[in-house]
Motif scaffolding. Structure first.
Motif, PDB file in Angstrom:
ATOM      1  N   ILE A   1       1.186  -0.987  -0.216  1.00 23.39           N
ATOM      2  CA  ILE A   1      -0.382  -0.263  -0.144  1.00 23.39           C
ATOM      3  C   ILE A   1       0.797   1.315   0.028  1.00 23.39           C
ATOM      4  O   ILE A   1       2.182   1.427   0.478  1.00 23.39           O
ATOM      5  CB  ILE A   1      -0.780   0.202   1.165  1.00 23.39           C
ATOM      6  CG1 ILE A   1      -0.296   0.054   2.505  1.00 23.39           C
ATOM      7  CG2 ILE A   1      -2.390  -0.949   1.357  1.00 23.39           C
ATOM      8  CD1 ILE A   1      -0.459   0.252   3.654  1.00 23.39           C
TER       9      ILE A   1
ATOM     10  N   SER B   1      -4.376   3.395   7.448  1.00 26.96           N
ATOM     11  CA  SER B   1      -4.308   2.486   8.462  1.00 26.96           C
ATOM     12  C   SER B   1      -4.151   2.834   9.603  1.00 26.96           C
ATOM     13  O   SER B   1      -4.510   2.113  10.697  1.00 26.96           O
ATOM     14  CB  SER B   1      -3.684   1.252   7.922  1.00 26.96           C
ATOM     15  OG  SER B   1      -3.583   0.995   6.841  1.00 26.96           O
TER      16      SER B   1
ATOM     17  N   GLY C   1     -14.007  -1.009   2.012  1.00 27.84           N
ATOM     18  CA  GLY C   1     -13.741  -2.338   1.209  1.00 27.84           C
ATOM     19  C   GLY C   1     -12.630  -2.573   1.965  1.00 27.84           C
ATOM     20  O   GLY C   1     -11.568  -4.059   1.331  1.00 27.84           O
ATOM     21  N   ASP C   2     -11.965  -2.152   3.245  1.00 28.54           N
ATOM     22  CA  ASP C   2     -10.513  -3.138   3.658  1.00 28.54           C
ATOM     23  C   ASP C   2     -11.570  -3.514   5.608  1.00 28.54           C
ATOM     24  O   ASP C   2     -12.492  -2.912   5.937  1.00 28.54           O
ATOM     25  CB  ASP C   2      -9.458  -2.210   4.204  1.00 28.54           C
ATOM     26  CG  ASP C   2      -9.320  -1.434   3.418  1.00 28.54           C
ATOM     27  OD1 ASP C   2      -8.979  -2.238   2.314  1.00 28.54           O
ATOM     28  OD2 ASP C   2      -8.746  -0.291   3.231  1.00 28.54           O
TER      29      ASP C   2
ATOM     30  N   SER D   1      -5.638 -14.849   2.850  1.00 30.67           N
ATOM     31  CA  SER D   1      -6.181 -12.892   2.739  1.00 30.67           C
ATOM     32  C   SER D   1      -5.135 -12.193   3.578  1.00 30.67           C
ATOM     33  O   SER D   1      -4.693 -12.330   5.010  1.00 30.67           O
ATOM     34  CB  SER D   1      -7.499 -13.031   3.802  1.00 30.67           C
ATOM     35  OG  SER D   1      -7.881 -11.805   3.828  1.00 30.67           O
TER      36      SER D   1
ATOM     37  N   ALA E   1      -2.992  -5.859   5.120  1.00 30.33           N
ATOM     38  CA  ALA E   1      -2.037  -4.628   4.428  1.00 30.33           C
ATOM     39  C   ALA E   1      -1.098  -4.471   5.254  1.00 30.33           C
ATOM     40  O   ALA E   1      -0.744  -3.054   4.829  1.00 30.33           O
ATOM     41  CB  ALA E   1      -3.271  -3.667   3.732  1.00 30.33           C
TER      42      ALA E   1
ATOM     43  N   LYS F   1      -5.293  -5.741   9.556  1.00 34.21           N
ATOM     44  CA  LYS F   1      -6.020  -4.894   8.437  1.00 34.21           C
ATOM     45  C   LYS F   1      -5.910  -6.514   6.888  1.00 34.21           C
ATOM     46  O   LYS F   1      -4.570  -6.109   6.496  1.00 34.21           O
ATOM     47  CB  LYS F   1      -5.863  -3.289   8.002  1.00 34.21           C
ATOM     48  CG  LYS F   1      -6.174  -2.804   6.426  1.00 34.21           C
ATOM     49  CD  LYS F   1      -5.471  -1.464   6.548  1.00 34.21           C
ATOM     50  CE  LYS F   1      -6.129  -0.962   5.558  1.00 34.21           C
ATOM     51  NZ  LYS F   1      -5.733  -0.138   4.574  1.00 34.21           N
ATOM     52  N   THR F   2      -6.957  -6.646   6.284  1.00 37.05           N
ATOM     53  CA  THR F   2      -6.672  -7.025   5.482  1.00 37.05           C
ATOM     54  C   THR F   2      -7.971  -6.244   4.181  1.00 37.05           C
ATOM     55  O   THR F   2      -9.202  -6.234   5.301  1.00 37.05           O
ATOM     56  CB  THR F   2      -6.952  -8.570   5.303  1.00 37.05           C
ATOM     57  OG1 THR F   2      -6.954  -8.728   3.981  1.00 37.05           O
ATOM     58  CG2 THR F   2      -8.278  -8.369   6.242  1.00 37.05           C
ATOM     59  N   LYS F   3      -7.925  -6.955   3.147  1.00 34.51           N
ATOM     60  CA  LYS F   3      -9.327  -6.414   1.917  1.00 34.51           C
ATOM     61  C   LYS F   3     -10.821  -7.275   2.646  1.00 34.51           C
ATOM     62  O   LYS F   3     -10.271  -8.709   3.064  1.00 34.51           O
ATOM     63  CB  LYS F   3      -8.290  -7.101   0.883  1.00 34.51           C
ATOM     64  CG  LYS F   3      -7.708  -6.147   0.011  1.00 34.51           C
ATOM     65  CD  LYS F   3      -8.503  -4.814   0.500  1.00 34.51           C
ATOM     66  CE  LYS F   3      -7.096  -3.771  -0.448  1.00 34.51           C
ATOM     67  NZ  LYS F   3      -7.275  -2.005  -0.563  1.00 34.51           N
TER      68      LYS F   3
END
Length: 931
Positions: A792, A800, A835-836, A869, A872, A891-893
């Motif tokens: 990112i 984040s 989206g996260d 998964s 980020a 944190k991930t998608k």
């Protein structure tokens, strides 16, 4: 006159000439120093240059930020002048440094232009007084018929004698500072005046005693105030205690203890006020909760009586008092659903049919996974089916069967592990270890014969081994008897061979071979005897053949010599060389062919030597003119190689080597100076960064921000772990370093006391140097090497961090947990944003060892496989101390998850000894997403 004295006179004249316009220049200020204490002079500027007027001053100086530091190199050092150039301005100062064993003043503060001007006025006043004294003394003296030089000396003597009298008078009246000024004035004129030097020592001792007494009185007063304040503090009379500590600080502003106690009292008062406020809030909350409970009871009775409108009215009344009451909101939703369900009952029956179809599909997929031995996937499917039909006993039976299968799988793993250990031990011949492992394996599955068969085989091997040992004993006894006969035969045969009785020796050695066929010695002796007999025949034959060869060799050798000699006489050197070479090959020990070959070689080569030498010298000269020393050296060495005795090439080689050495020394010295400059700049920047961190701590301390206090104190200690580097800047870092270490311990203790024993503020609760010693093979400044990340940009990373801090501040909503080896992993919240997905989880360490958080991975298990998964962002990889816990954000998608899927969060430790495996139901993930 000596050069340094000439330099001093000229320099003094220059200073005198410029004094009229330089009103901000300190000229002729006498300062006393010794070898023990480093004296400090503070100036307004940080751009300072120093120059001694003598070539070899007896005093050492070093500039610091806006300061000069001076100390004497040796005792009884002679006085020296120091010129100080200070910019911008510029200002030019002249100080006279003299040695004195006992000094009381070690800091001269001229840190502002105003202070510089004040000192200049003091010196000017002193100089005017000296002139008046000298003038008065000269007028009082009768005229003397002496030379001009003697009169001037007498005039000067009268001036400083009067000053000595004034100094004695001031000393007698107890005016120490005035007396000190008088005797210093005398020494500025007569630096070697012993009387003034002794008086100054006495004065400084008296001043030191006076200052020590005043310091003791101040210390006693401060200790009395602190003792009274301590008593008030212990009696919980906090206002009186604060007043006492404040009064102590007024006398001693840098008293760390008083500052710390005031901070503790303020914190205690704040805690007491907070507890009182919380008690009042709890009482108000209880009254409010009681009222709400009564209203809920009325609404629930209406709900049970199916008076749904009255129930909704009651719950809405609760929401007026408590708008965030989830129970009332949920009950209203339930009632609305019931009313809606009653109206669409027929439609619901149709949906029930669809529900039955969904149930069958989920059940079929789960059965398929069970048949494929995908037990975790099958279990997730049966749990999803159970949500549709909670009372279906067949599903409970299947779940129970899966649990049994999983248990069998674990037994199978342990069984296989034990069998593997046993097989390896058996293969290595460690039968006791193998037998123990086979016995352990047999306890898992009583119907499997393999462990018992192997144990029986091991027992048989043991019995066979005993039998073999008995047979070996018998064999050794027989072998001993056979050895005796064998050794006797060998001894007899050796004696026969020694007497050259080859036939007798051969017979006895043959007998020895029959006794011990495996022995090599008698066979070798038989071979030796055969060779001796055979060699006797061969020697006769070889001698005749050798005589014939020698005659032929002599003939060929003599022919080659004759041909070579003839060719040499004709000066056909190549033909002569070939013939003499042939002769030398035929008889390599003969000297004549070699001598002739050396002569011929010199004749052939001699003509080329001069041209090769001249060419190499010419190339060397050209390279030397171009200062290409390596190429020049290479060519001169080549010339020397061609003519080793030529002096020119040898001299040039030595000259170029000297030039190369000189250039190397100059270059090395330049590199050394540059390295010192860079090193000093790095040290200065480290010093500034460390002091900035300490200043940031002080700012955080003013607002009681413990997190920033701890962060900046650790940053300060990581940059400045000890006072060694700060000595260059004459900064007393020892007190700050000790205070920082104690303050860190105090903050940790306070947070444990106020936030609970499990609370751990720092992700890495160590200083860098301590961490390197404890875990020298691990780099904690970077994530673990095995950790995968989604890339990112910096904006995404900053966002984040911000969202992660917001999530950490929220109260826990979930309690999904897993434990392993006294380490517990709990998911407390799942949050979604643009989206996260952000997972908040806490790691609790109930073990006796530290948990070094390592790589972590979120995975989605579906019926057709597993999908990783990758994160980020991960807030930290903490070291969690025993008895502590720490919260992390992952944190991930956002991923699409069906209720029949399962999410797993895996966390390893960096030492690769522990692993946590936490299952998160897909339904929980979707419910949090729907929020």
């Amino acid at each position: 006159m000596k050069p340094e004295k000439i330099y001093f006179v000229l320099f003094s004249l220059m200073l005198s000439a410029s004094s009229a316009s330089a009103q901000n220049n300190i000229i002729g200020d006498t300062i006393f120093v010794n070898t023990d204490d480093e004296l400090q002079i503070n100036l307004p500027s940080d751009n300072i240059e120093l120059r001694w007027t003598s070539l070899n001053p007896a005093y050492a100086t070093s500039p610091g930020p806006s300061s000069i530091f001076v100390h004497a190199k040796t005792e009884n050092a002679k006085c020296s002048n120091l010129s100080v150039f200070e910019g911008p301005g510029p200002r030019n100062h002249n100080f006279i440094f003299c040695y004195q064993k006992n000094i009381s003043k070690v800091i001269y503060d001229y840190s502002t232009v105003k202070k510089v001007q004040q000192r200049i006025k003091e010196i000017e006043t002193r100089d005017e007084a000296k002139k008046l004294v000298a003038k008065s003394a000269s007028q009082d003296q009768p005229a003397q018929k002496t030379t001009t030089t003697a009169a001037a000396e007498e005039k000067t003597s009268g001036g400083y004698y009067l000053t000595i009298e004034e100094g004695d008078k001031a000393l007698k009246n107890g005016l120490l500072n005035e007396a000190q000024a008088k005797f210093e004035e005398v020494l500025s004129v007569k630096p070697d005046n012993e009387y003034s030097q002794k008086k100054l020592v006495d004065i400084k001792n008296r001043i030191a005693q006076k200052e020590a007494l005043a310091k003791k009185e101040l210390s006693d007063k401060v200790n009395a105030l602190k003792t009274a304040a301590n008593k008030s503090f212990n009696d919980k009379k906090y206002d009186e205690a604060i007043k006492g500590y404040t009064d102590a600080l007024a006398l001693q502003p840098n008293d760390v203890f008083s500052k710390s106690q005031i901070e503790i009292i303020k914190n205690n008062k704040a805690e007491n006020e907070l507890e009182a406020k919380q008690a009042a809030e709890r009482l108000a909350k209880k009254e409010k909760d009681d009222k709400i409970d009564a209203m809920r009871t009325t609404a629930m009775k209406a709900f049970n009586d199916k008076r749904y409108d009255d129930a909704i009215t009651g719950y809405n009344a609760v929401l007026v008092i408590s708008p965030n009451d989830l129970l009332s909101t949920k009950q209203i939703d339930i009632i609305q659903k019931i009313k809606t369900e009653n109206e669409i009952k027929k439609q619901q029956e149709a949906k029930n049919k669809d529900r039955e179809a969904t149930f069958k599909i989920i059940l079929a997929n789960a059965d398929k996974a069970f048949d494929n031995k995908e037990y975790q996937v099958a279990k997730a499917g049966y749990l999803a089916a159970k949500d549709l039909k909670p009372n279906d006993a067949s599903i409970d039976a299947k779940i129970k069967s899966i649990n049994s299968k999983i248990s069998d799988k674990e037994n199978e793993d342990e069984y296989n592990a034990a069998i593997s250990i046993a097989d390896e031990a058996k293969k290595a011949g460690d039968y006791e270890k193998a037998k123990t492992a086979y016995t352990k394996a047999s306890k898992f599955f009583s119907d499997r014969k393999y462990p018992a068969d192997q144990i029986a085989e091991i027992n048989k091997i043991a019995a066979d081994l005993v039998a073999q040992q008995e047979a070996e004993k018998q064999r050794q006894a027989n072998e001993s008897q056979n050895n005796t006969s064998y050794m006797a035969a060998i001894e007899k045969a050796d004696k026969a061979l020694e007497k050259k009785d080859y036939s007798g020796a051969k017979s006895i050695y043959t007998q020895a071979v029959s006794l011990k066929p495996e022995e090599v010695y008698p066979k070798e002796k038989l071979t030796e005897i055969a060779i001796l007999l055979d060699n006797a025949d061969k020697e006769k034959k070889a001698k005749s053949e050798s005589d014939a060869l020698a005659n032929d060799l002599n003939k060929k050798y003599n022919q080659a010599l004759e041909k070579g000699k003839a060719a040499l006489e004709r000066k056909e050197y190549n033909i002569a060389k070939a013939e003499y070479t042939k002769a030398s090959e035929l008889k390599s020990t003969e000297p004549e062919p070699k001598d002739r070959l050396d002569f011929i070689e010199k004749r052939i080569v001699g003509t080329d030597v001069d041209s090769k030498y001249d060419a190499a010298v010419a190339k060397g000269n050209t390279a030397l003119a171009e200062k290409n020393f390596p190429v020049a050296l290479e060519n001169y060495l080549e010339a020397q190689k061609v003519k080793p005795l030529e002096a020119y090439a040898l001299n040039q080689v030595r000259a170029v080597q000297d030039l190369i050495t000189r250039d190397s020394i100059i270059q090395a010295e330049s590199q050394r100076k540059e390295a010192i400059k860079v090193e000093e700049e790095v040290r200065r920047k480290r010093f500034e960064e460390g002091m900035t961190a300490y200043a940031n701590y002080e700012i955080a301390a003013q607002i009681a921000n413990y997190e920033d206090q701890l962060l900046n104190l650790k940053h300060f200690l990581n940059i400045i772990p000890d006072a060694s580097e700060l000595n260059t800047y004459q900064f007393n870092a020892g007190a700050k370093i000790d205070f920082a270490k104690k303050k860190i311990d105090a903050i940790r203790a306070y947070l444990t006391r106020t936030k609970g024993s499990y609370y751990q503020l720092e992700a890495i609760p160590y200083l860098s140097k301590d961490l390197e010693k404890k875990y020298e093979s691990i780099n904690f400044t970077a994530p673990p090497e095995e950790q995968a990340f989604i890339k990112i940009n910096s904006d995404g990373y900053n966002e984040s961090i911000k969202t992660g801090k917001e999530l950490l501040a929220e109260k826990p909503r979930l309690t999904i947990a897993d434990s392993s080896a006294n380490i517990k992993l709990t998911v407390q919240a799942i949050s979604f944003k643009e989206g996260d997905a952000y997972f908040k989880f806490v790691i609790t360490n109930n073990s006796s060892a530290e948990f070094l958080t390592g790589p972590m991975q979120l995975s989605l298990v579906k019926k057709n496989g597993t999908v990783k998964s990758d994160p980020a962002y991960i807030s930290s990889f903490p070291i969690i101390l025993p008895g502590k816990e720490f919260v992390i954000v992952y944190k991930t998608k956002v991923i699409e998850v069906n209720d029949k899927d399962v999410l797993f969060l895996d966390i390893n430790d960096r030492l690769k000894t522990k692993k946590l495996h936490l299952a998160i139901p897909a339904r929980t993930y979707n419910e949090e997403k729907a929020r």
